[in-house]
Design a protein around this motif. Structure first.
Motif, short mmCIF file in Angstrom:
data_model
loop_
_atom_site.label_atom_id
_atom_site.label_comp_id
_atom_site.label_asym_id
_atom_site.label_seq_id
_atom_site.Cartn_x
_atom_site.Cartn_y
_atom_site.Cartn_z
N ASP A 30 0.82 -1.22 0.00
CA ASP A 30 0.00 0.00 0.00
C ASP A 30 0.85 1.27 0.00
N ARG A 31 2.16 1.14 0.16
CA ARG A 31 3.05 2.31 0.12
C ARG A 31 3.75 2.46 -1.22
N LEU A 32 3.44 1.55 -2.16
CA LEU A 32 4.09 1.56 -3.46
C LEU A 32 3.14 2.10 -4.53
N LEU A 33 3.70 2.47 -5.67
CA LEU A 33 2.92 2.99 -6.78
C LEU A 33 2.53 1.83 -7.71
N PRO A 34 1.25 1.69 -8.08
CA PRO A 34 0.85 0.60 -8.99
C PRO A 34 1.55 0.73 -10.33
N LEU A 35 2.04 -0.40 -10.85
CA LEU A 35 2.71 -0.45 -12.14
C LEU A 35 1.71 -0.94 -13.19
N PRO A 36 1.33 -0.10 -14.14
CA PRO A 36 0.32 -0.51 -15.13
C PRO A 36 0.88 -1.47 -16.17
N GLY A 37 -0.03 -2.21 -16.80
CA GLY A 37 0.37 -3.16 -17.82
C GLY A 37 1.11 -2.51 -18.97
N MET A 38 0.78 -1.25 -19.31
CA MET A 38 1.43 -0.59 -20.43
C MET A 38 2.89 -0.27 -20.14
N LEU A 39 3.30 -0.43 -18.88
CA LEU A 39 4.71 -0.28 -18.51
C LEU A 39 5.32 -1.59 -18.03
N GLY A 40 4.64 -2.70 -18.34
CA GLY A 40 5.18 -4.01 -17.98
C GLY A 40 4.62 -4.61 -16.72
N GLY A 41 3.63 -3.97 -16.11
CA GLY A 41 3.03 -4.50 -14.90
C GLY A 41 2.13 -5.69 -15.19
N GLY A 96 -0.64 -6.49 -13.37
CA GLY A 96 -1.98 -6.36 -12.82
C GLY A 96 -3.02 -6.02 -13.87
N ASP A 97 -4.28 -6.11 -13.47
CA ASP A 97 -5.42 -5.70 -14.28
C ASP A 97 -5.69 -4.24 -13.97
N ASN A 98 -5.46 -3.37 -14.95
CA ASN A 98 -5.56 -1.93 -14.69
C ASN A 98 -6.96 -1.37 -14.85
N ARG A 99 -7.87 -2.18 -15.42
CA ARG A 99 -9.26 -1.77 -15.57
C ARG A 99 -9.37 -0.39 -16.20
N GLY A 100 -8.62 -0.16 -17.28
CA GLY A 100 -8.71 1.09 -18.01
C GLY A 100 -7.94 2.24 -17.41
N GLN A 101 -7.22 1.99 -16.32
CA GLN A 101 -6.52 3.07 -15.64
C GLN A 101 -5.02 3.09 -15.94
N GLY A 102 -4.59 2.37 -16.97
CA GLY A 102 -3.16 2.25 -17.22
C GLY A 102 -2.46 3.56 -17.44
N LEU A 103 -3.02 4.44 -18.27
CA LEU A 103 -2.38 5.72 -18.54
C LEU A 103 -2.35 6.58 -17.28
N ALA A 104 -3.45 6.61 -16.54
CA ALA A 104 -3.51 7.41 -15.32
C ALA A 104 -2.47 6.92 -14.30
N GLU A 105 -2.34 5.59 -14.16
CA GLU A 105 -1.36 5.06 -13.21
C GLU A 105 0.07 5.35 -13.67
N GLY A 106 0.29 5.26 -14.99
CA GLY A 106 1.61 5.59 -15.50
C GLY A 106 1.97 7.04 -15.25
N LEU A 107 1.04 7.95 -15.50
CA LEU A 107 1.29 9.37 -15.29
C LEU A 107 1.42 9.70 -13.80
N ALA A 108 0.77 8.90 -12.94
CA ALA A 108 0.96 9.09 -11.50
C ALA A 108 2.40 8.76 -11.10
N ILE A 109 2.98 7.74 -11.75
CA ILE A 109 4.38 7.38 -11.46
C ILE A 109 5.31 8.49 -11.92
N THR A 110 5.19 8.90 -13.19
CA THR A 110 6.10 9.95 -13.67
C THR A 110 5.85 11.27 -12.94
N GLY A 111 4.59 11.56 -12.62
CA GLY A 111 4.30 12.78 -11.88
C GLY A 111 4.95 12.80 -10.52
N HIS A 112 4.97 11.65 -9.86
CA HIS A 112 5.62 11.57 -8.55
C HIS A 112 7.10 11.93 -8.65
N PHE A 113 7.79 11.38 -9.65
CA PHE A 113 9.22 11.63 -9.76
C PHE A 113 9.53 13.00 -10.35
#
Length: 245
Positions: free
Chosen positions: A181-192, A194-211
């Motif tokens: 729960d302290r980690l950032l979800p890795l979407p399938g479009m970046l090699g994750g 998990g089942d992203n349920r349509g949220q792959g781009l949002a999760e990817g941008l959350a990762i890059t936005g964090h850094f």
């Protein structure tokens, strides 16, 4: 001192009554500024907009001076101005480059990726994933590259599901354990995995936005990430909520 090259306009600001200062992106000279005499005229202003590709001749008496640009249009990319999403993408790309890149520091791979991304934006293609990978390239060029090849804990290359918000390395479900729960979800479009349920781009941008926020803004630049980036993320999120996404 003098050089000639093609470059893309990133930003412009008025200088005095008749001139403008351009920020441009070039292969060999990186992000470079210069004065354009008469740049506020109606004829010149139309070709000095962000995204425009120019033929540039820069001159100065010394290398450390601002210098002046003589400019000729190569490609106007007017299609970027016609589409609100493409315009938001252009503003985000240009503002992040001005924000993050040290002046006169060449980054040819990033320049190449930027030109390809702007071209896709202008055509109206689905470029959300391209933009995400562009942000990853920007982080890498600034020394904060992500390592999504293997789990930072177990070394496994399968079952990757998270990214460490501290190291930028991938973590598998097994390796995450009670820290998931302290980690950032890795979407399938970046090699994750998990089942992203349509949220792959949002999760990817959350990762890059964090850094972008913690590393580039917090450690490198000392200023907040430009608001144009969040405006683009919000637009892309609204697009994902439409039927068909």
């Amino acid at each position: 001192m003098e050089w000639q090259a093609e470059g893309t306009v990133l930003a412009r600001r008025t200088h005095g009554e008749t001139a403008v200062i351009l920020d441009v992106l070039t292969d060999l000279h990186g992000r470079h500024s210069g004065l354009v005499p008469g740049g506020v005229s109606q004829k010149r202003a139309a070709m000095l907009q962000p995204g425009t590709r120019l033929d540039l001749r820069w001159r100065a008496r010394r290398d450390d001076q601002l210098g002046t640009f003589a400019v000729e249009p190569v490609r106007l990319r007017s299609g970027l101005m016609a589409d609100p999403l493409a315009l938001a993408g252009l503003n985000a790309v240009c503002s992040l480059l001005v924000f993050a890149l040290p002046e006169r520091d060449p980054h040819p791979a990033l320049v190449s990726d930027t030109e390809r991304l702007l071209d896709r934006m202008e055509t109206g293609a689905d470029w959300g994933a391209d933009y995400l990978h562009w942000e990853i390239r920007l982080l890498e060029e600034m020394g904060f590259g992500l390592d999504l090849s293997a789990c930072a804990v177990t070394g496994a290359r399968d079952g990757l599901a998270y990214v460490s918000p501290r190291s930028g390395r991938a973590v598998s479900r097994e390796g995450a354990g009670e820290w998931a729960d302290r980690l950032l979800p890795l979407p399938g479009m970046l090699g994750g995995a998990g089942d992203n349920r349509g949220q792959g781009l949002a999760e990817g941008l959350a990762i890059t936005g964090h850094f972008l926020t913690t590393r580039i803004a917090g450690e490198l630049v000392g200023r907040p990430v430009p608001a144009a980036r969040q405006r683009l993320v919000d637009r892309l999120a609204r697009g994902q909520q439409k039927p068909g996404y």
